[in-house]
Design a protein around this motif. Structure first.
Motif, PDB file in Angstrom:
ATOM      1  N   TYR A 157     -10.559  -3.822  -6.044  1.00  0.00           N
ATOM      2  CA  TYR A 157      -9.469  -4.841  -5.896  1.00  0.00           C
ATOM      3  C   TYR A 157      -9.566  -5.515  -5.239  1.00  0.00           C
ATOM      4  CZ  TYR A 157      -6.781  -1.144  -9.391  1.00  0.00           C
ATOM      5  OH  TYR A 157      -6.812  -0.287 -10.244  1.00  0.00           O
ATOM      6  N   LEU A 158      -9.811  -6.783  -5.324  1.00  0.00           N
ATOM      7  CA  LEU A 158     -10.032  -7.970  -4.805  1.00  0.00           C
ATOM      8  C   LEU A 158      -9.372  -9.013  -4.253  1.00  0.00           C
ATOM      9  CD1 LEU A 158     -14.342  -8.402  -4.998  1.00  0.00           C
ATOM     10  CD2 LEU A 158     -13.068  -6.620  -3.474  1.00  0.00           C
ATOM     11  N   LEU A 159      -8.584  -8.253  -4.911  1.00  0.00           N
ATOM     12  CA  LEU A 159      -7.453  -9.920  -5.216  1.00  0.00           C
ATOM     13  C   LEU A 159      -6.530 -10.083  -3.725  1.00  0.00           C
ATOM     14  CD1 LEU A 159      -5.915 -12.117  -6.745  1.00  0.00           C
ATOM     15  CD2 LEU A 159      -4.224 -10.632  -7.532  1.00  0.00           C
ATOM     16  N   MET A 160      -6.047  -9.016  -3.329  1.00  0.00           N
ATOM     17  CA  MET A 160      -5.362  -9.567  -1.560  1.00  0.00           C
ATOM     18  C   MET A 160      -6.995  -9.689  -0.609  1.00  0.00           C
ATOM     19  SD  MET A 160      -2.404  -9.217  -2.119  1.00  0.00           S
ATOM     20  CE  MET A 160      -1.993  -9.355  -0.330  1.00  0.00           C
ATOM     21  N   HIS A 161      -7.892  -9.471  -1.142  1.00  0.00           N
ATOM     22  CA  HIS A 161      -8.682  -9.518   0.135  1.00  0.00           C
ATOM     23  C   HIS A 161      -8.970 -11.220   0.455  1.00  0.00           C
ATOM     24  CE1 HIS A 161      -9.165  -5.202   1.588  1.00  0.00           C
ATOM     25  NE2 HIS A 161      -9.258  -4.885  -0.222  1.00  0.00           N
ATOM     26  N   ALA A 162      -9.296 -11.646  -1.364  1.00  0.00           N
ATOM     27  CA  ALA A 162      -9.255 -12.640  -1.704  1.00  0.00           C
ATOM     28  C   ALA A 162      -8.928 -14.019  -1.143  1.00  0.00           C
ATOM     29  CB  ALA A 162     -10.088 -13.076  -3.146  1.00  0.00           C
ATOM     30  N   MET A 163      -7.730 -13.366  -1.251  1.00  0.00           N
ATOM     31  CA  MET A 163      -6.162 -14.128  -0.647  1.00  0.00           C
ATOM     32  C   MET A 163      -6.834 -14.641   1.135  1.00  0.00           C
ATOM     33  SD  MET A 163      -4.617 -15.569  -3.308  1.00  0.00           S
ATOM     34  CE  MET A 163      -3.612 -16.054  -2.609  1.00  0.00           C
ATOM     35  N   GLY A 164      -7.091 -13.868   1.336  1.00  0.00           N
ATOM     36  CA  GLY A 164      -7.955 -14.668   3.572  1.00  0.00           C
ATOM     37  C   GLY A 164      -8.817 -16.010   3.058  1.00  0.00           C
TER      38      GLY A 164
ATOM     39  N   GLY B 238       1.082  -1.132   0.225  1.00  0.00           N
ATOM     40  CA  GLY B 238       0.404   0.005  -0.175  1.00  0.00           C
ATOM     41  C   GLY B 238       0.704   1.329   0.192  1.00  0.00           C
ATOM     42  N   GLY B 239       0.680   2.401  -0.034  1.00  0.00           N
ATOM     43  CA  GLY B 239       1.182   3.346  -0.021  1.00  0.00           C
ATOM     44  C   GLY B 239       0.715   4.707  -1.161  1.00  0.00           C
ATOM     45  N   GLU B 240       0.953   5.347  -1.042  1.00  0.00           N
ATOM     46  CA  GLU B 240       0.751   6.391  -1.881  1.00  0.00           C
ATOM     47  C   GLU B 240       1.247   6.835  -3.201  1.00  0.00           C
ATOM     48  OE1 GLU B 240      -0.014  10.803  -0.270  1.00  0.00           O
ATOM     49  OE2 GLU B 240      -1.922   9.513   0.729  1.00  0.00           O
ATOM     50  N   LEU B 241       1.028   6.770  -4.104  1.00  0.00           N
ATOM     51  CA  LEU B 241       2.185   7.177  -5.448  1.00  0.00           C
ATOM     52  C   LEU B 241       1.738   7.864  -6.742  1.00  0.00           C
ATOM     53  CD1 LEU B 241       4.038   4.965  -7.539  1.00  0.00           C
ATOM     54  CD2 LEU B 241       2.093   4.462  -8.904  1.00  0.00           C
ATOM     55  N   ALA B 242       2.533   8.596  -6.773  1.00  0.00           N
ATOM     56  CA  ALA B 242       1.719  10.178  -7.480  1.00  0.00           C
ATOM     57  C   ALA B 242       2.359   9.117  -9.299  1.00  0.00           C
ATOM     58  CB  ALA B 242       3.075  11.332  -7.401  1.00  0.00           C
ATOM     59  N   VAL B 243       1.138   9.667 -10.221  1.00  0.00           N
ATOM     60  CA  VAL B 243       1.679   9.375 -11.641  1.00  0.00           C
ATOM     61  C   VAL B 243       1.473  10.421 -12.104  1.00  0.00           C
ATOM     62  CG1 VAL B 243      -0.307   7.617 -12.900  1.00  0.00           C
ATOM     63  CG2 VAL B 243       0.846   7.147 -11.341  1.00  0.00           C
TER      64      VAL B 243
ATOM     65  N   ILE C  31      -4.236 -13.149   7.953  1.00  0.00           N
ATOM     66  CA  ILE C  31      -4.052 -12.780   9.494  1.00  0.00           C
ATOM     67  C   ILE C  31      -4.036 -11.320   9.759  1.00  0.00           C
ATOM     68  CG2 ILE C  31      -2.140 -12.501  11.428  1.00  0.00           C
ATOM     69  CD1 ILE C  31      -0.651 -13.972   9.490  1.00  0.00           C
ATOM     70  N   ALA C  32      -3.618 -10.610   8.241  1.00  0.00           N
ATOM     71  CA  ALA C  32      -4.889  -9.412   8.761  1.00  0.00           C
ATOM     72  C   ALA C  32      -6.050  -9.436   8.714  1.00  0.00           C
ATOM     73  CB  ALA C  32      -4.379  -8.664   7.433  1.00  0.00           C
TER      74      ALA C  32
ATOM     75  N   THR D 284     -18.913  -3.435  -4.042  1.00  0.00           N
ATOM     76  CA  THR D 284     -18.612  -3.110  -2.911  1.00  0.00           C
ATOM     77  C   THR D 284     -16.899  -3.074  -2.642  1.00  0.00           C
ATOM     78  OG1 THR D 284     -20.474  -4.048  -1.587  1.00  0.00           O
ATOM     79  CG2 THR D 284     -18.429  -3.853   0.056  1.00  0.00           C
ATOM     80  N   VAL D 285     -16.522  -1.582  -2.767  1.00  0.00           N
ATOM     81  CA  VAL D 285     -14.898  -1.589  -2.595  1.00  0.00           C
ATOM     82  C   VAL D 285     -14.553  -1.699  -1.073  1.00  0.00           C
ATOM     83  CG1 VAL D 285     -12.844   0.004  -2.473  1.00  0.00           C
ATOM     84  CG2 VAL D 285     -15.061   0.338  -4.490  1.00  0.00           C
ATOM     85  N   MET D 286     -13.552  -2.773  -0.843  1.00  0.00           N
ATOM     86  CA  MET D 286     -12.783  -2.969   0.453  1.00  0.00           C
ATOM     87  C   MET D 286     -11.392  -1.871   1.405  1.00  0.00           C
ATOM     88  SD  MET D 286     -13.496  -6.749   0.650  1.00  0.00           S
ATOM     89  CE  MET D 286     -13.127  -7.687   1.648  1.00  0.00           C
ATOM     90  N   LYS D 287     -12.272  -1.881   1.977  1.00  0.00           N
ATOM     91  CA  LYS D 287     -10.503  -1.196   2.456  1.00  0.00           C
ATOM     92  C   LYS D 287      -9.647  -1.763   2.547  1.00  0.00           C
ATOM     93  CE  LYS D 287     -11.132  -0.811   7.672  1.00  0.00           C
ATOM     94  NZ  LYS D 287     -11.259   0.300   8.169  1.00  0.00           N
ATOM     95  N   GLN D 288      -8.635  -1.676   3.065  1.00  0.00           N
ATOM     96  CA  GLN D 288      -7.389  -1.116   2.984  1.00  0.00           C
ATOM     97  C   GLN D 288      -6.705  -2.451   4.074  1.00  0.00           C
ATOM     98  OE1 GLN D 288      -3.431  -0.023   1.671  1.00  0.00           O
ATOM     99  NE2 GLN D 288      -2.147  -0.637   2.222  1.00  0.00           N
ATOM    100  N   ALA D 289      -7.090  -4.109   3.813  1.00  0.00           N
ATOM    101  CA  ALA D 289      -6.586  -4.652   5.338  1.00  0.00           C
ATOM    102  C   ALA D 289      -5.135  -3.754   5.727  1.00  0.00           C
ATOM    103  CB  ALA D 289      -5.926  -6.047   5.246  1.00  0.00           C
TER     104      ALA D 289
END
Lengths: 108, 373
Positions: free
Chosen positions: B344-351, A67-72, B101-102, B193-198
């Motif tokens: 972007y569900l990939l990382m959430h779906a990996m759980g 994660g984090g922020e990225l300038a494009v 784990i997250a 639904t957009v999920m927030k970063q874990a």
């Protein structure tokens, strides 16, 4: 095997899987609490000793974080940006979670 | 002895004469070629489909004696459940449990996605399969090849090839099987639904996790030890950061070697007498049912999570609970983006995806416990 017995086995099997994974949920929660507790304890005595002025402090980066922020700069969609990041990671052999991308600029 | 007699003797002792004597071998050879076509041309799980198909081809060429020699000794790794466990070692070394784990609530979706195992078990019983065989067929629903093979090798050796082929075929077909069910089971609003970063996961948590899982899961269900033990050992090798060489070997060289032996051995078990039966077709159909119900179970849990969390969990990640790492998670990602390009569900779906690996191992351990390994 009678239908009743088969149903009992299926139901208890499904329940076992659920209970086991709920137990893991609890274990993960406990691990998180314990680790956070230790981290807080270690951080507490260090707090009064400030070795760096506030403005020079570098944010601590967790190597496992994504994660984090990225300038494009330029007209790029998310898919292209993701591809660029994946290619850089692959070429440099550095995992994505250990790379910091500050900006991506499109060169015409 | 003249030339004609010699040529006749060569023909009579050749495999061609064997094919004439038992035409079922020819059917098996054609079937093996079809599976090779699926693996090579259609790219259906080629890493396993090609060795399985080639093993089937070798074992069904008449009069080779290969099944009493090379194949017999290679097959011991299947019979004793060694290869599936070693594949799990490699899987563990490749798996990132961080997303799980997250977000440990993913475990519920991994559990829900084992629904198909028990549904298919009941259906197989209804079709008259022996309870042990029905249990092995049900495990196809876990969408985990090594787990299905391990269970079948202990409970239903005669049906091992059909079960393995069904498991790997459907794993390859996940992008086709799951999306219609995902759209059927969820509303557009839910899919958007957009999920927030874990949260971030510390290295300490990552190292403790495989040790804790090994202790607690194996203590509760000792029959899961070969799978869960190896899975977590592989993961520990990866996460400590001190055993990179071992982790690398487990991920690459060892896994590749074992997959070759496993595939060849499983394929070679496909003898015409047991494979060319109506039972094989029933197993293939039950496998599809198992996969579908597992997907539905995961999605239902996903929908419950959506409701409970007030719309913070996209139910599409529930279908990734059918293990099949990372294919099922990719399908969740694709369907999520189809509904909302900003998703972007990939990382959430990996759980749920990695939770499914543990869940299917637990379900297999349960079946082995009840029906005896």
């Amino acid at each position: 095997m009678g239908i009743g017995q088969a149903l009992i086995i299926a139901a208890s099997g499904f329940l076992t899987v659920f209970l086991m994974l709920v137990l893991l949920w609890v274990i993960i929660g406990v691990i998180n609490k314990v680790v956070s507790g230790f981290a807080a304890k270690e951080a507490a005595p260090a707090a009064p000793v400030k070795t760096m002025p506030e403005e020079e402090a570098v944010p601590v980066r967790d190597l496992n974080a994504y994660g984090g922020e990225l300038a494009v700069y330029g007209d790029m969609d998310d898919k292209t940006i993701a591809c660029i990041m994946a290619i850089v990671s692959d070429e440099t052999k550095i995992p994505l979670n250990q790379l910091i991308f500050r900006s991506i600029r499109e060169v015409q | 002895m003249n030339i004609l007699e010699i040529l006749l003797k060569i023909f009579q002792e050749s495999g061609f004469a064997g094919l004439v004597a038992d035409p079922r071998s020819l059917v098996m050879i054609l079937l093996a070629c079809f599976l090779l076509y699926l693996g090579i041309h259609k790219k259906y799980e080629p890493l396993l489909m090609i060795p399985i198909a080639f093993g089937m081809l070798l074992a069904n060429l008449p009069r080779t004696g290969i099944t009493e020699g090379l194949i017999h000794y290679l097959s011991l790794g299947v019979e004793y459940g060694i290869y599936p466990s070693l594949v799990f070692l490699g899987t563990g070394a490749m798996t990132d449990f961080g997303p799980l784990i997250a977000n440990p609530s993913s475990l519920l979706m991994g559990a829900g996605a084992q629904f198909g195992i028990f549904t298919a078990f009941l259906m197989a019983l209804a079709l008259g399969f022996d309870p042990k065989v029905a249990a092995a067929i049900g495990v196809i629903g876990g969408a985990d090849g090594p787990t299905a093979i391990l269970t079948a090798s202990k409970l239903a050796m005669d049906y091992l090839p059909a079960i393995a082929i069904a498991a790997y075929s459907y794993m390859a077909l996940i992008p086709m099987i799951q999306p219609p069910l995902m759209r059927l089971m969820t509303t557009k609003k839910e899919r958007e639904t957009v999920m927030k970063q874990a949260r971030t996961v510390t290295k300490t948590e990552r190292v403790i996790f495989p040790i804790a899982v090994t202790i607690f899961v194996i203590l509760l269900i000792p029959d899961t030890a070969p799978l869960v033990g190896m899975l977590m050992f592989g993961n520990l090798l990866k996460e400590t950061g001190l055993t990179d060489r071992l982790s690398d070997t487990a991920q690459n060289a060892l896994t590749n070697i074992v997959i070759i032996f496993l595939g060849i051995s499983v394929g070679a078990k496909a003898a015409a007498a047991t494979f060319l039966t109506l039972r094989t077709i029933e197993i293939i159909i039950l496998g599809l049912i198992a996969f579908s119900f597992s997907t539905i179970g995961g999605l239902l849990l996903g929908k419950i999570m959506y409701r409970v969390t007030g719309g913070k969990v996209n139910p599409l990640i529930g279908s990734a609970g059918v293990s099949a790492v990372p294919m099922a998670a990719r399908v969740s990602q694709m369907e999520g983006q189809r509904a909302n390009p900003k998703n972007y569900l990939l990382m959430h779906a990996m759980g749920p995806n990695v939770a499914g690996v543990i869940g299917s191992a637990v379900a297999a351990g349960f079946m082995l416990k009840i029906f005896g390994g």
